[in-house]
Design a protein around this motif. Structure first.
Motif, PDB file in Angstrom:
ATOM      1  N   ARG B   3     -21.047 -14.966 -33.741  1.00  0.00           N
ATOM      2  CA  ARG B   3     -19.586 -14.945 -33.700  1.00  0.00           C
ATOM      3  C   ARG B   3     -18.976 -15.520 -34.971  1.00  0.00           C
ATOM      4  O   ARG B   3     -17.922 -15.066 -35.423  1.00  0.00           O
ATOM      5  CB  ARG B   3     -19.061 -15.742 -32.498  1.00  0.00           C
ATOM      6  CG  ARG B   3     -19.442 -15.144 -31.159  1.00  0.00           C
ATOM      7  CD  ARG B   3     -18.906 -16.010 -30.020  1.00  0.00           C
ATOM      8  NE  ARG B   3     -17.524 -15.725 -29.736  1.00  0.00           N
ATOM      9  CZ  ARG B   3     -16.705 -16.544 -29.059  1.00  0.00           C
ATOM     10  NH1 ARG B   3     -17.140 -17.707 -28.639  1.00  0.00           N
ATOM     11  NH2 ARG B   3     -15.457 -16.201 -28.830  1.00  0.00           N
ATOM     12  N   ASN B   4     -19.649 -16.542 -35.522  1.00  0.00           N
ATOM     13  CA  ASN B   4     -19.112 -17.139 -36.742  1.00  0.00           C
ATOM     14  C   ASN B   4     -19.104 -16.144 -37.901  1.00  0.00           C
ATOM     15  O   ASN B   4     -18.156 -16.082 -38.678  1.00  0.00           O
ATOM     16  CB  ASN B   4     -19.908 -18.399 -37.103  1.00  0.00           C
ATOM     17  CG  ASN B   4     -19.344 -19.638 -36.419  1.00  0.00           C
ATOM     18  OD1 ASN B   4     -18.130 -19.868 -36.439  1.00  0.00           O
ATOM     19  ND2 ASN B   4     -20.214 -20.426 -35.807  1.00  0.00           N
ATOM     20  N   ARG B   6     -18.962 -12.864 -37.654  1.00  0.00           N
ATOM     21  CA  ARG B   6     -17.933 -11.861 -37.397  1.00  0.00           C
ATOM     22  C   ARG B   6     -16.543 -12.442 -37.675  1.00  0.00           C
ATOM     23  O   ARG B   6     -15.675 -11.767 -38.239  1.00  0.00           O
ATOM     24  CB  ARG B   6     -18.047 -11.374 -35.950  1.00  0.00           C
ATOM     25  CG  ARG B   6     -17.029 -10.340 -35.545  1.00  0.00           C
ATOM     26  CD  ARG B   6     -17.203  -9.024 -36.303  1.00  0.00           C
ATOM     27  NE  ARG B   6     -16.082  -8.136 -36.040  1.00  0.00           N
ATOM     28  CZ  ARG B   6     -15.902  -6.962 -36.611  1.00  0.00           C
ATOM     29  NH1 ARG B   6     -16.769  -6.497 -37.488  1.00  0.00           N
ATOM     30  NH2 ARG B   6     -14.861  -6.225 -36.310  1.00  0.00           N
ATOM     31  N   LEU B  34     -15.806 -21.186 -35.763  1.00  0.00           N
ATOM     32  CA  LEU B  34     -15.166 -21.341 -34.457  1.00  0.00           C
ATOM     33  C   LEU B  34     -14.594 -22.750 -34.302  1.00  0.00           C
ATOM     34  O   LEU B  34     -13.607 -22.957 -33.613  1.00  0.00           O
ATOM     35  CB  LEU B  34     -16.188 -21.083 -33.338  1.00  0.00           C
ATOM     36  CG  LEU B  34     -16.698 -19.639 -33.232  1.00  0.00           C
ATOM     37  CD1 LEU B  34     -17.901 -19.572 -32.297  1.00  0.00           C
ATOM     38  CD2 LEU B  34     -15.589 -18.717 -32.742  1.00  0.00           C
ATOM     39  N   PRO B 226     -16.973 -13.005 -25.487  1.00  0.00           N
ATOM     40  CA  PRO B 226     -17.322 -13.635 -26.768  1.00  0.00           C
ATOM     41  C   PRO B 226     -17.345 -12.659 -27.942  1.00  0.00           C
ATOM     42  O   PRO B 226     -17.004 -13.033 -29.066  1.00  0.00           O
ATOM     43  CB  PRO B 226     -18.702 -14.250 -26.505  1.00  0.00           C
ATOM     44  CG  PRO B 226     -19.212 -13.621 -25.244  1.00  0.00           C
ATOM     45  CD  PRO B 226     -18.010 -13.212 -24.455  1.00  0.00           C
ATOM     46  N   GLU B 227     -17.718 -11.401 -27.680  1.00  0.00           N
ATOM     47  CA  GLU B 227     -17.777 -10.416 -28.773  1.00  0.00           C
ATOM     48  C   GLU B 227     -16.388  -9.954 -29.204  1.00  0.00           C
ATOM     49  O   GLU B 227     -16.212  -9.405 -30.285  1.00  0.00           O
ATOM     50  CB  GLU B 227     -18.575  -9.179 -28.350  1.00  0.00           C
ATOM     51  CG  GLU B 227     -20.035  -9.431 -28.035  1.00  0.00           C
ATOM     52  CD  GLU B 227     -20.261  -9.892 -26.602  1.00  0.00           C
ATOM     53  OE1 GLU B 227     -19.258 -10.076 -25.862  1.00  0.00           O
ATOM     54  OE2 GLU B 227     -21.428 -10.077 -26.214  1.00  0.00           O
ATOM     55  N   VAL B 230     -11.604 -14.917 -29.755  1.00  0.00           N
ATOM     56  CA  VAL B 230     -11.640 -16.360 -29.594  1.00  0.00           C
ATOM     57  C   VAL B 230     -10.288 -16.760 -29.001  1.00  0.00           C
ATOM     58  O   VAL B 230      -9.238 -16.396 -29.531  1.00  0.00           O
ATOM     59  CB  VAL B 230     -11.835 -17.073 -30.956  1.00  0.00           C
ATOM     60  CG1 VAL B 230     -11.980 -18.575 -30.742  1.00  0.00           C
ATOM     61  CG2 VAL B 230     -13.024 -16.492 -31.707  1.00  0.00           C
ATOM     62  N   LEU B 255     -11.829 -10.458 -32.529  1.00  0.00           N
ATOM     63  CA  LEU B 255     -13.003 -10.221 -33.382  1.00  0.00           C
ATOM     64  C   LEU B 255     -13.246  -8.730 -33.571  1.00  0.00           C
ATOM     65  O   LEU B 255     -14.129  -8.332 -34.328  1.00  0.00           O
ATOM     66  CB  LEU B 255     -14.238 -10.885 -32.761  1.00  0.00           C
ATOM     67  CG  LEU B 255     -14.191 -12.409 -32.684  1.00  0.00           C
ATOM     68  CD1 LEU B 255     -15.437 -12.961 -32.011  1.00  0.00           C
ATOM     69  CD2 LEU B 255     -14.038 -13.011 -34.083  1.00  0.00           C
TER      70      LEU B 255
END
Lengths: 378, 378
Positions: B3-4, B6, B34, B226-227, B230, B255
């Motif tokens: 995630r970071n 992305r 994040l 999560p994808e 945030v 994201l």
């Protein structure tokens, strides 16, 4: 692309499908080619409907479903697998790339709900690298406004709605038309192009088959889209190919679907075939139905063919009836009953050119009763 | 997924975008994580509208366009690139896979025309390996019939239309709801589940952001996907995070989009955040608007929060007004004006539980005049 390889794949899938299993018993998919495809049995819409009535539920592997209104079963379902949809999207995208359609702004005014229409165009135009806006049908004035505000180049819709968009002030450099007779109606394209201020191209497809033929910028007929389908034109009686330039039934083998394979599918639509650059071209588009064919003076007459001709002369395309009588001397008499106040000049000549038959008598009437054909000869 | 990584990509795209260029001058995308995302400036819908009014035409690289009705500009366009759409489809598919949604038959009754609604669900559910039927909105009786005839498991629509489908005889094992307050209205889910005969799950999204939060089968709040995004919940005055369990404004960093990046986008929606398993959860869903907040007795009151509560008690969710007066002794007096014939038992307690405020007086009226809040204190 290797059309023969793809054709074999489709025939292989058909051989496993209940609709074809029995009649494809002797078919060896690896031996089927574009050249000998004509030896395979034909398939009708009625066969599919009979099967789907017994088996309405989606088959394993179905990933996209649409319904088409069907006089035979209310709604007829169509199913594509993920692979089918991927293939179709790429195949049709190739057609649009050949038309130079990439980097354009496209507004699609076909429905995406229930019917396959909007999807067919959308996915391929998106894949070819265009911006697509799924507008859906209706709201001509809003489309005209959006077209202007966001700078859309291309409108995708049926030609009569395109006329309304143009009348509401919409201007588009290109119209991709479909869904109703267009270039087979004399003068229709010119009218649409004048009001929209751009070029209008025709296409032919059905929900079972996808889009299988489309015009090029040269406006020289509907060309078989090689990645999407193989087209044949057959005599609806003998079921043998008619010579190039003669009328017959359009028969389509779709290369884009394996879950519901369509091999030598009889569309019931009337067309003329020509061969150009190794592809089948329908120079007059699709211009009638073969299922109401009658023989008059030994000539095959497809009465529905008259509809686009009447439309082109500004008459109601449904406002006619073909009456067949026996002359005293025993020969056929062709009477055209027209819901009109007068016979537009040139109409009789146009009909004779299209059908090869001379109308013996015209009756102008206020109302019509009965079907398309009244046969009093026997 | 990382995630970071992305997030850095999205911030990098934002830094190049005119809406963010100036305010992100000092932002170094490679340093954003994040953990420190909260140090970046916030973005409002008004900033986007101001930009889009000046720049209505699609940006380079746009591949899919939708319009959302916007009180501020009539219609607000949203654009995704091919890459954005691919990313979003896969990201949301992952969410549906976690819900066990693969190999199901899904009927989508959101619109695919103009709005993003239908697409958002369709593409992801298709990608997760389901059969999707793009039905579009309306026609509850037809949906009930199709659901039965073709064996659909899942219905995707807003909860009030789902009720109609159920009343028309539709039965679905699962409802994926969205588009209007659902689980924030007490008793609504139970009503819908009873009539449809299955499980109903809520989701939250907007056309600018995509679907950013959804329920699990445990029905324990809207979980950050999560994808896709945030989530943060901020005090709308101080713009600092509120402690877990306290009300505030939902702020979303999407994201899934780089062409129209949405970084710390103030939704104006009211929510409570909790942290579970490293994700943000909205245990009460999204239940009001923050933009009409008033302070009463030193407490922040979000009057729109009362709407779902009234709805849960069978009253018109719009049939109320908050009247604020000054008592003789100088303290605030909270009057609730209700368009109702009587006060349903338990309503006052429910309001006190939700808002932390005791209603001092209830006025039952036949008609309401003026806005949501009548402030007579100053």
């Amino acid at each position: 692309m290797d059309r023969n390889a793809r054709l074999k794949e489709v025939v292989r899938a058909a051989k496993e499908h209940p609709v074809y299993r029995e009649k494809f018993k002797e078919v060896h998919p690896e031996e089927v080619t574009l050249e000998n495809l004509g030896e395979l049995p034909l398939t009708t819409r009625e066969e599919w409907v009979a099967y789907l009535k017994e088996n309405p539920r989606p088959p394993a592997g179905a990933s996209l479903m649409h319904l088409t209104p069907s006089p035979l079963m209310g709604w007829m379902p169509e199913y594509l697998s993920q692979e089918d949809l991927r293939y179709q999207t790429e195949a049709l995208a190739e057609h649009y790339r050949r038309l130079g359609l990439t980097g354009k702004r496209v507004l699609v005014a076909f429905s995406y709900h229930v019917f396959a229409g909007g999807w067919l165009f959308h996915q391929a135009l998106w894949r070819a690298g265009n911006l697509v806006f799924p507008h859906g049908p209706g709201e001509a004035a809003r489309i005209a406004e959006i077209g202007q505000a966001y700078g859309f180049d291309v409108l995708v819709t049926n030609p009569s709605f395109a006329l309304k968009v143009g009348q509401a002030g919409g201007r588009f450099a290109l119209l991709l038309a479909g869904g109703e007779p267009f270039t087979s109606v004399p003068g229709f394209r010119e009218k649409v192009e004048a009001v929209l201020g751009g070029v209008a191209l025709d296409a032919y497809g059905t929900s079972e088959l996808g889009i299988v033929a489309g015009e090029r910028l040269e406006k020289d007929g509907l060309w078989e889209i090689p990645e999407m389908a193989v087209l044949e034109v057959l005599d609806p009686e003998t079921l043998k190919p008619v010579p190039d330039g003669e009328k017959g039934e359009l028969v389509v083998t779709a290369l884009s679907r394996t879950l519901m394979p369509m091999v030598r599918f009889r569309t019931g639509d009337l067309a003329i075939a020509e061969r150009r650059e190794g592809l089948t071209v329908l120079p007059r588009g699709v211009f009638g139905r073969t299922d109401q064919m009658v023989k008059v003076k030994g000539v095959k007459l497809y009465p529905t063919e008259l509809a686009p001709i009447l439309g082109g002369f500004g008459l109601d395309p449904k406002g006619f009836q073909v009456v067949l009588e026996r002359k005293l001397e025993g020969t056929d008499k062709l009477v055209l009953r027209l819901k009109a106040e007068k016979v537009p000049p040139g109409l009789m000549e146009a009909i004779q050119r299209a059908t090869g038959l001379k109308v013996d008598e015209v009756e102008l009437v206020g109302e019509l009763e009965g079907g398309l054909v009244v046969d009093r000869r026997f």
